[in-house]
Design a protein around this motif. Structure first.
Motif, PDB file in Angstrom:
ATOM      1  N   ALA A   1      39.914  16.752  54.405  1.00  0.00           N
ATOM      2  CA  ALA A   1      40.115  18.203  54.494  1.00  0.00           C
ATOM      3  C   ALA A   1      40.520  18.592  55.915  1.00  0.00           C
ATOM      4  N   LEU A   2      39.878  17.986  56.914  1.00  0.00           N
ATOM      5  CA  LEU A   2      40.252  18.268  58.304  1.00  0.00           C
ATOM      6  C   LEU A   2      41.672  17.815  58.590  1.00  0.00           C
ATOM      7  N   GLU A   3      42.055  16.648  58.064  1.00  0.00           N
ATOM      8  CA  GLU A   3      43.420  16.153  58.256  1.00  0.00           C
ATOM      9  C   GLU A   3      44.435  17.087  57.612  1.00  0.00           C
ATOM     10  N   GLU A   4      44.109  17.601  56.433  1.00  0.00           N
ATOM     11  CA  GLU A   4      45.012  18.533  55.753  1.00  0.00           C
ATOM     12  C   GLU A   4      45.157  19.829  56.555  1.00  0.00           C
ATOM     13  N   MET A   5      44.038  20.333  57.092  1.00  0.00           N
ATOM     14  CA  MET A   5      44.101  21.539  57.920  1.00  0.00           C
ATOM     15  C   MET A   5      44.957  21.298  59.159  1.00  0.00           C
ATOM     16  N   GLN A   6      44.805  20.108  59.763  1.00  0.00           N
ATOM     17  CA  GLN A   6      45.595  19.792  60.950  1.00  0.00           C
ATOM     18  C   GLN A   6      47.083  19.762  60.619  1.00  0.00           C
ATOM     19  N   ARG A   7      47.436  19.185  59.457  1.00  0.00           N
ATOM     20  CA  ARG A   7      48.849  19.154  59.057  1.00  0.00           C
ATOM     21  C   ARG A   7      49.388  20.570  58.861  1.00  0.00           C
ATOM     22  N   ILE A   8      48.578  21.447  58.311  1.00  0.00           N
ATOM     23  CA  ILE A   8      48.992  22.844  58.109  1.00  0.00           C
ATOM     24  C   ILE A   8      49.206  23.531  59.455  1.00  0.00           C
ATOM     25  N   VAL A   9      48.275  23.328  60.400  1.00  0.00           N
ATOM     26  CA  VAL A   9      48.408  23.927  61.732  1.00  0.00           C
ATOM     27  C   VAL A   9      49.674  23.422  62.410  1.00  0.00           C
ATOM     28  N   VAL A  10      49.936  22.115  62.327  1.00  0.00           N
ATOM     29  CA  VAL A  10      51.143  21.541  62.933  1.00  0.00           C
ATOM     30  C   VAL A  10      52.390  22.168  62.313  1.00  0.00           C
ATOM     31  N   ALA A  11      52.406  22.337  60.996  1.00  0.00           N
ATOM     32  CA  ALA A  11      53.559  22.934  60.319  1.00  0.00           C
ATOM     33  C   ALA A  11      53.765  24.388  60.750  1.00  0.00           C
ATOM     34  N   ILE A  12      52.682  25.145  60.854  1.00  0.00           N
ATOM     35  CA  ILE A  12      52.780  26.550  61.281  1.00  0.00           C
ATOM     36  C   ILE A  12      53.302  26.625  62.712  1.00  0.00           C
ATOM     37  N   GLU A  13      52.749  25.782  63.597  1.00  0.00           N
ATOM     38  CA  GLU A  13      53.186  25.804  64.993  1.00  0.00           C
ATOM     39  C   GLU A  13      54.651  25.386  65.127  1.00  0.00           C
ATOM     40  N   ALA A  14      55.082  24.413  64.340  1.00  0.00           N
ATOM     41  CA  ALA A  14      56.486  23.982  64.376  1.00  0.00           C
ATOM     42  C   ALA A  14      57.399  25.109  63.899  1.00  0.00           C
ATOM     43  N   THR A  15      56.988  25.803  62.852  1.00  0.00           N
ATOM     44  CA  THR A  15      57.772  26.922  62.328  1.00  0.00           C
ATOM     45  C   THR A  15      57.859  28.044  63.361  1.00  0.00           C
ATOM     46  N   ALA A  16      56.736  28.326  64.029  1.00  0.00           N
ATOM     47  CA  ALA A  16      56.708  29.408  65.018  1.00  0.00           C
ATOM     48  C   ALA A  16      57.604  29.124  66.215  1.00  0.00           C
ATOM     49  N   LYS A  17      57.951  27.861  66.441  1.00  0.00           N
ATOM     50  CA  LYS A  17      58.832  27.502  67.561  1.00  0.00           C
ATOM     51  C   LYS A  17      60.314  27.562  67.195  1.00  0.00           C
ATOM     52  N   LEU A  18      60.628  27.674  65.925  1.00  0.00           N
ATOM     53  CA  LEU A  18      62.034  27.708  65.508  1.00  0.00           C
ATOM     54  C   LEU A  18      62.704  28.983  66.027  1.00  0.00           C
ATOM     55  N   PRO A  19      63.838  28.858  66.712  1.00  0.00           N
ATOM     56  CA  PRO A  19      64.514  30.033  67.279  1.00  0.00           C
ATOM     57  C   PRO A  19      64.825  31.105  66.228  1.00  0.00           C
ATOM     58  N   ALA A  20      65.276  30.713  65.047  1.00  0.00           N
ATOM     59  CA  ALA A  20      65.619  31.702  64.019  1.00  0.00           C
ATOM     60  C   ALA A  20      64.371  32.457  63.554  1.00  0.00           C
ATOM     61  N   TYR A  21      63.265  31.741  63.416  1.00  0.00           N
ATOM     62  CA  TYR A  21      62.014  32.387  63.004  1.00  0.00           C
ATOM     63  C   TYR A  21      61.553  33.357  64.086  1.00  0.00           C
ATOM     64  N   ARG A  22      61.547  32.885  65.339  1.00  0.00           N
ATOM     65  CA  ARG A  22      61.103  33.736  66.443  1.00  0.00           C
ATOM     66  C   ARG A  22      61.960  34.994  66.551  1.00  0.00           C
ATOM     67  N   GLN A  23      63.262  34.826  66.408  1.00  0.00           N
ATOM     68  CA  GLN A  23      64.170  35.976  66.491  1.00  0.00           C
ATOM     69  C   GLN A  23      63.878  36.975  65.372  1.00  0.00           C
ATOM     70  N   ALA A  24      63.698  36.468  64.160  1.00  0.00           N
ATOM     71  CA  ALA A  24      63.434  37.357  63.020  1.00  0.00           C
ATOM     72  C   ALA A  24      62.113  38.099  63.191  1.00  0.00           C
ATOM     73  N   VAL A  25      61.080  37.375  63.575  1.00  0.00           N
ATOM     74  CA  VAL A  25      59.750  37.987  63.694  1.00  0.00           C
ATOM     75  C   VAL A  25      59.674  38.931  64.886  1.00  0.00           C
ATOM     76  N   LEU A  26      60.181  38.483  66.023  1.00  0.00           N
ATOM     77  CA  LEU A  26      60.070  39.300  67.228  1.00  0.00           C
ATOM     78  C   LEU A  26      60.991  40.518  67.210  1.00  0.00           C
ATOM     79  N   SER A  27      61.956  40.539  66.310  1.00  0.00           N
ATOM     80  CA  SER A  27      62.855  41.690  66.235  1.00  0.00           C
ATOM     81  C   SER A  27      62.136  42.967  65.802  1.00  0.00           C
ATOM     82  N   TRP A  28      61.055  42.835  65.080  1.00  0.00           N
ATOM     83  CA  TRP A  28      60.310  44.022  64.646  1.00  0.00           C
ATOM     84  C   TRP A  28      58.905  44.082  65.231  1.00  0.00           C
TER      85      TRP A  28
END
Length: 123
Positions: A68-95
């Motif tokens: 369960a801890l390993e699964e949570m860690q994989r989810i956190v890594v995926a969220i952090e990787a997504t948050a670093k994507l330029p297109a995601y950051r641009q879309a989110v930070l625009s509003w």
């Protein structure tokens, strides 16, 4: 399966058995609140902030399987990787409000949770 009183079900995971049978000392909320007020340097912080969030801290420990801890860690890594994507950051930070445009340091909303587990957190 027939449950026999006093007999340990070895087919259940260790975390499941601990969650079912562990005699645990409960959280002393008064001491926790006093410590948080002291560390924050702001008397009354808990009364103001935490009183409206009674489920922020569990009264008892919860045991998790390593998987369960390993699964949570994989989810956190995926969220952090997504948050670093330029297109995601641009879309989110625009509003987002101006304060969200700044980087304040610690990464992720789960910092407090993961820092108390066996998952290593960047310092």
């Amino acid at each position: 399966m027939l449950a026999v009183p006093g007999v340990v079900d070895l087919s259940a995971s260790k975390s499941t058995r601990l969650n079912r049978k562990c005699f645990c000392i409960t959280l002393d909320r008064a001491k926790l609140w006093a410590a948080l007020d002291h560390e924050a340097g702001e008397p009354g912080l808990c009364e103001t902030f935490m009183a409206s969030r009674p489920h922020l801290f569990s009264n008892v420990p919860v045991f998790l399987a390593a998987s369960a801890l390993e699964e949570m860690q994989r989810i956190v890594v995926a969220i952090e990787a997504t948050a670093k994507l330029p297109a995601y950051r641009q879309a989110v930070l625009s509003w987002a409000p101006e304060i969200a445009q700044r980087d304040f340091g610690p990464v992720g909303v789960l910092w407090a949770t993961t820092s108390t587990s066996t998952i290593k957190v960047p310092s």
